[in-house]
Motif scaffolding. Sequence first.
Motif, PDB file in Angstrom:
ATOM      1  N   THR A 169      39.018  -3.404  37.495  1.00 40.86           N
ATOM      2  CA  THR A 169      37.828  -4.150  37.902  1.00 40.86           C
ATOM      3  C   THR A 169      38.196  -5.481  38.535  1.00 40.86           C
ATOM      4  N   ARG A 170      39.378  -5.988  38.262  1.00 40.06           N
ATOM      5  CA  ARG A 170      39.809  -7.256  38.855  1.00 40.06           C
ATOM      6  C   ARG A 170      40.564  -7.075  40.160  1.00 40.06           C
ATOM      7  N   ARG A 171      41.282  -5.965  40.282  1.00 44.27           N
ATOM      8  CA  ARG A 171      42.197  -5.855  41.416  1.00 44.27           C
ATOM      9  C   ARG A 171      41.870  -4.750  42.410  1.00 44.27           C
ATOM     10  N   ARG A 172      41.498  -3.586  41.909  1.00 43.67           N
ATOM     11  CA  ARG A 172      41.415  -2.443  42.815  1.00 43.67           C
ATOM     12  C   ARG A 172      40.143  -1.633  42.587  1.00 43.67           C
ATOM     13  N   ILE A 173      39.030  -2.246  42.767  1.00 42.20           N
ATOM     14  CA  ILE A 173      37.757  -1.566  42.565  1.00 42.20           C
ATOM     15  C   ILE A 173      37.678  -0.376  43.520  1.00 42.20           C
ATOM     16  N   GLY A 174      37.281   0.768  42.996  1.00 40.88           N
ATOM     17  CA  GLY A 174      37.109   1.958  43.819  1.00 40.88           C
ATOM     18  C   GLY A 174      38.320   2.872  43.875  1.00 40.88           C
ATOM     19  N   GLU A 175      39.483   2.391  43.476  1.00 36.40           N
ATOM     20  CA  GLU A 175      40.678   3.228  43.498  1.00 36.40           C
ATOM     21  C   GLU A 175      40.829   3.960  42.168  1.00 36.40           C
ATOM     22  N   ALA A 176      41.417   5.128  42.220  1.00 38.13           N
ATOM     23  CA  ALA A 176      41.662   5.902  40.999  1.00 38.13           C
ATOM     24  C   ALA A 176      42.767   5.256  40.172  1.00 38.13           C
ATOM     25  N   VAL A 177      42.661   5.436  38.866  1.00 34.15           N
ATOM     26  CA  VAL A 177      43.710   4.975  37.961  1.00 34.15           C
ATOM     27  C   VAL A 177      44.851   5.988  38.044  1.00 34.15           C
ATOM     28  N   LEU A 178      46.059   5.514  38.234  1.00 38.10           N
ATOM     29  CA  LEU A 178      47.223   6.379  38.410  1.00 38.10           C
ATOM     30  C   LEU A 178      48.129   6.347  37.187  1.00 38.10           C
ATOM     31  N   VAL A 179      49.007   7.324  37.098  1.00 36.44           N
ATOM     32  CA  VAL A 179      49.974   7.388  36.000  1.00 36.44           C
ATOM     33  C   VAL A 179      50.812   6.110  35.971  1.00 36.44           C
ATOM     34  N   GLU A 180      51.159   5.582  37.130  1.00 36.12           N
ATOM     35  CA  GLU A 180      51.941   4.353  37.187  1.00 36.12           C
ATOM     36  C   GLU A 180      51.210   3.194  36.510  1.00 36.12           C
ATOM     37  N   ASP A 181      49.890   3.171  36.662  1.00 39.99           N
ATOM     38  CA  ASP A 181      49.088   2.131  36.008  1.00 39.99           C
ATOM     39  C   ASP A 181      49.160   2.275  34.491  1.00 39.99           C
ATOM     40  N   VAL A 182      49.083   3.513  34.029  1.00 37.95           N
ATOM     41  CA  VAL A 182      49.159   3.775  32.585  1.00 37.95           C
ATOM     42  C   VAL A 182      50.517   3.351  32.049  1.00 37.95           C
ATOM     43  N   GLU A 183      51.578   3.683  32.767  1.00 38.78           N
ATOM     44  CA  GLU A 183      52.927   3.306  32.327  1.00 38.78           C
ATOM     45  C   GLU A 183      53.063   1.790  32.253  1.00 38.78           C
ATOM     46  N   ALA A 184      52.496   1.087  33.222  1.00 34.31           N
ATOM     47  CA  ALA A 184      52.560  -0.377  33.206  1.00 34.31           C
ATOM     48  C   ALA A 184      51.798  -0.941  32.009  1.00 34.31           C
ATOM     49  N   VAL A 185      50.647  -0.371  31.709  1.00 35.46           N
ATOM     50  CA  VAL A 185      49.853  -0.834  30.560  1.00 35.46           C
ATOM     51  C   VAL A 185      50.575  -0.525  29.250  1.00 35.46           C
ATOM     52  N   ILE A 186      51.154   0.653  29.134  1.00 37.62           N
ATOM     53  CA  ILE A 186      51.907   1.005  27.917  1.00 37.62           C
ATOM     54  C   ILE A 186      53.043   0.001  27.698  1.00 37.62           C
ATOM     55  N   ALA A 187      53.761  -0.335  28.761  1.00 39.41           N
ATOM     56  CA  ALA A 187      54.852  -1.312  28.647  1.00 39.41           C
ATOM     57  C   ALA A 187      54.314  -2.684  28.264  1.00 39.41           C
ATOM     58  N   GLU A 188      53.192  -3.072  28.837  1.00 44.34           N
ATOM     59  CA  GLU A 188      52.580  -4.367  28.515  1.00 44.34           C
ATOM     60  C   GLU A 188      52.154  -4.412  27.044  1.00 44.34           C
ATOM     61  N   LEU A 189      51.543  -3.353  26.561  1.00 45.40           N
ATOM     62  CA  LEU A 189      51.102  -3.312  25.162  1.00 45.40           C
ATOM     63  C   LEU A 189      52.288  -3.319  24.199  1.00 45.40           C
ATOM     64  N   ALA A 190      53.393  -2.745  24.623  1.00 44.00           N
ATOM     65  CA  ALA A 190      54.589  -2.753  23.772  1.00 44.00           C
ATOM     66  C   ALA A 190      55.127  -4.169  23.585  1.00 44.00           C
ATOM     67  N   ARG A 191      54.886  -5.025  24.554  1.00 43.67           N
ATOM     68  CA  ARG A 191      55.338  -6.424  24.457  1.00 43.67           C
ATOM     69  C   ARG A 191      54.338  -7.305  23.724  1.00 43.67           C
ATOM     70  N   ASP A 192      53.075  -6.877  23.684  1.00 43.05           N
ATOM     71  CA  ASP A 192      52.020  -7.671  23.041  1.00 43.05           C
ATOM     72  C   ASP A 192      52.031  -7.468  21.543  1.00 43.05           C
ATOM     73  N   PRO A 193      51.733  -8.519  20.798  1.00 41.01           N
ATOM     74  CA  PRO A 193      51.591  -8.332  19.353  1.00 41.01           C
ATOM     75  C   PRO A 193      50.329  -7.537  19.051  1.00 41.01           C
ATOM     76  N   VAL A 194      50.349  -6.885  17.920  1.00 45.06           N
ATOM     77  CA  VAL A 194      49.175  -6.142  17.474  1.00 45.06           C
ATOM     78  C   VAL A 194      48.084  -7.153  17.154  1.00 45.06           C
ATOM     79  N   PRO A 195      46.808  -6.837  17.435  1.00 45.81           N
ATOM     80  CA  PRO A 195      45.741  -7.778  17.096  1.00 45.81           C
ATOM     81  C   PRO A 195      45.801  -8.180  15.617  1.00 45.81           C
ATOM     82  N   VAL A 196      45.388  -9.399  15.319  1.00 44.38           N
ATOM     83  CA  VAL A 196      45.486  -9.936  13.964  1.00 44.38           C
ATOM     84  C   VAL A 196      44.848  -9.012  12.934  1.00 44.38           C
ATOM     85  N   TRP A 197      43.687  -8.443  13.237  1.00 46.95           N
ATOM     86  CA  TRP A 197      42.988  -7.618  12.257  1.00 46.95           C
ATOM     87  C   TRP A 197      43.674  -6.280  12.022  1.00 46.95           C
TER      88      TRP A 197
END
Length: 135
Positions: free
Chosen positions: A94-122
């Motif tokens: 919604t911020r960068r590529r409105i109208g484009e399909a979500v690709l496997v590469e996007d999922v891989e980037a998000v998975i890597a990002e979440l691996a670096r992020d701490p788990v939410p406090v709750w």
Amino acid sequence: FPFLRSQVQHRSRLAWVFSGSYGLLETFWRPLADLTSRFELGPLTADEARDLIRRPVAGRLVYDDATIERIVQHTSGRPFQIQRICHRLFRLHTRRRIGEAVLVEDVEAVIAELARDPVPVWAIETEHTDRLLEP
């Protein structure tokens, strides 16, 4: 914690839903868990997971089939993990590529990002929760 326990005990017109991992059954949470009925939900089926990914964003965000399968495979049908990934993907698109399909590469980037992020406090394991709840 005492306030929450009191509310569960004395508010009969309210329904309470606690969700989480088996950590909610550990010693710290036992007094609260003992007041409730336990109903375990397992992971979603592949079809349920696909529906959870597609339905909330129907008409706004498009996933190709390979992308859906990558999310299902990575999460093993666990709704919390599916929603964490999909939330990040939604923000990305919604911020960068409105109208484009979500690709496997996007999922891989998000998975890597979440691996670096701490788990939410709750969602932190309950062995640390007593420190979080101290005044």
